[in-house]
Design an enzyme around this catalytic site. Structure first.
Site, mmCIF file in Angstrom:
data_model
loop_
_atom_site.group_PDB
_atom_site.id
_atom_site.type_symbol
_atom_site.label_atom_id
_atom_site.label_comp_id
_atom_site.label_asym_id
_atom_site.label_seq_id
_atom_site.Cartn_x
_atom_site.Cartn_y
_atom_site.Cartn_z
ATOM 1 N N SER A 143 0.857 -1.178 0.000
ATOM 2 C CA SER A 143 0.000 0.000 0.000
ATOM 3 C C SER A 143 0.895 1.230 0.000
ATOM 4 O O SER A 143 2.068 1.157 0.404
ATOM 5 C CB SER A 143 -0.877 -0.012 1.257
ATOM 6 O OG SER A 143 -1.461 1.249 1.502
ATOM 7 N N TYR A 156 -2.423 -0.745 11.082
ATOM 8 C CA TYR A 156 -2.274 -1.181 9.685
ATOM 9 C C TYR A 156 -1.028 -0.564 9.055
ATOM 10 O O TYR A 156 -0.248 -1.260 8.393
ATOM 11 C CB TYR A 156 -3.527 -0.781 8.907
ATOM 12 C CG TYR A 156 -3.502 -1.135 7.441
ATOM 13 C CD1 TYR A 156 -3.835 -2.415 7.006
ATOM 14 C CD2 TYR A 156 -3.166 -0.184 6.479
ATOM 15 C CE1 TYR A 156 -3.827 -2.741 5.651
ATOM 16 C CE2 TYR A 156 -3.153 -0.495 5.132
ATOM 17 C CZ TYR A 156 -3.485 -1.777 4.718
ATOM 18 O OH TYR A 156 -3.473 -2.084 3.383
ATOM 19 N N LYS A 160 2.237 -2.536 7.489
ATOM 20 C CA LYS A 160 2.673 -2.379 6.099
ATOM 21 C C LYS A 160 4.112 -1.859 6.034
ATOM 22 O O LYS A 160 4.883 -2.263 5.155
ATOM 23 C CB LYS A 160 1.726 -1.443 5.344
ATOM 24 C CG LYS A 160 0.367 -2.036 5.063
ATOM 25 C CD LYS A 160 0.455 -3.256 4.148
ATOM 26 C CE LYS A 160 -0.907 -3.798 3.776
ATOM 27 N NZ LYS A 160 -0.847 -5.010 2.950
#
Length: 341
Positions: A143, A156, A160
């Site tokens: 991402s 999150y 990542k």
């Protein structure tokens, strides 16, 4: 009829919904044998139907990727049914929409175990089967948030970022050993997936992706291309991803202040959040009382873009570079003509 030239054994985690669901359809469309790994049996069964209808072979393996032993067992099942994997796509994740101070320790740990360690365990299982054959490609679905943290998604973003750093280390080790096994990462933009209706949220309003929003098929095409061309260390999908990563490299402090001003509002709609909404942090949303299959798409279809010129350019960087050079040369020629006219 299956195109044997392209038939591969492909494993996709998080295959029951969202990007994973779109990716298994894309692999199946060219006749691949696709192993679908996820927790929810309802979504897995529907995804398997999608694969068969698209022209591929399907194997469903219910598994929680935060359990290393279960992931290894799943890989063994795939190997028994389809043979060793040619491609392994790590995609499964979960998250929490909330300020950091409102996330409990066990919730933060759960996000990390699924979203980061799930990739580690999947890659370990894949390498045990790829390294002895000196063949295979591992795709880490990332991402823009792998480089740029934003408010309200600290767990999150942290996972990542961890994937990005760990994957760089792994890539260096594979290169050092001269292995033909490759690992690559695909950095995605905001996507129209069901996650915004099942991720745990403590926001006052319903969560949404930060526009511009793309359809999950845009991501799926990039994932399939990365699996076929894993020597590229990374692919960026969407102009917003490229702009975010470049801005963060040049002026991260300015981006901090911008996101502090806009990041809370841009991740919420005007609708109040339903406190009784489904949550998939601890158990799959599609195995709830309704047994609902969420599919690949979310509720943002009218806003979502079906194509990305930037994603095409990332896949065809040589052609894009040549086109840019020709455009620049043409611009210079035009300018000279105007000056001399």
């Amino acid at each position: 009829m299956t195109n044997q030239r392209h038939t591969k054994t492909v494993v996709v985690t998080g295959a029951s919904g969202g990007v994973g669901r779109a990716a298994v359809r894309a692999f199946a469309a060219r006749g691949d044998r696709v192993a679908l790994l996820a927790r929810g049996r309802t979504g897995l069964a529907a995804a398997a139907d999608d694969v068969v209808r698209a022209g591929g072979e399907a194997l469903t393996v219910p598994v929680d990727v935060s359990d290393a032993g279960a992931v290894e067992e799943a890989a063994s099942r795939v190997e028994e049914a389809f043979g060793p994997p040619d491609v392994w796509v790590n995609n499964a994740f979960t998250g929490v929409f909330a300020p950091f101070t409102e996330i409990a320790a066990d919730e933060f740990r759960r996000v990390t175990e699924v979203t980061y360690l799930g990739y580690v365990y999947g890659t370990q299982a894949a390498l045990r089967r790829m390294l002895p054959r000196d063949h295979g490609a591992i795709v880490q679905v990332g991402s823009a948030l792998a480089y740029r943290g934003i408010p309200l998604q600290s767990a999150y973003c942290g996972a990542k970022h961890a994937i990005q750093g760990w994957n760089e280390s792994l890539r260096c080790e594979l290169l050092h050993s001269g292995s033909q096994v490759r690992t690559t990462m695909v950095q995605l933009p905001a996507l129209d997936t069901p996650q915004f209706d099942w991720v745990l949220s403590r926001l006052p309003h319903r969560a949404q992706p930060v526009p511009p929003i793309y359809e999950p098929e845009v991501a799926a095409r990039a994932i399939v291309h990365a699996a076929d061309h894993p020597r590229r260390r990374e692919y960026w999908v969407g102009a917003s991803t490229a702009a975010t990563l470049l801005a963060n490299a040049v002026a991260p402090g300015v981006l901090d202040r911008y996101l502090a001003r806009t990041g809370f509002r841009s991740q919420q709609t005007a609708e109040d959040r339903d406190p009784a909404a489904l949550v998939n942090l601890w158990s799959p949303a599609d195995d709830g009382p309704s047994g609902h299959d969420f599919g690949a798409h979310g509720r943002f279809g009218p806003q979502a873009r079906a194509t990305s010129a930037q994603a095409w350019a990332s896949r065809h960087h040589m052609a894009a570079g040549a086109a840019a050079a020709m455009a620049a040369a043409a611009a210079v020629a035009v300018a000279r003509g105007l000056r001399n006219g």
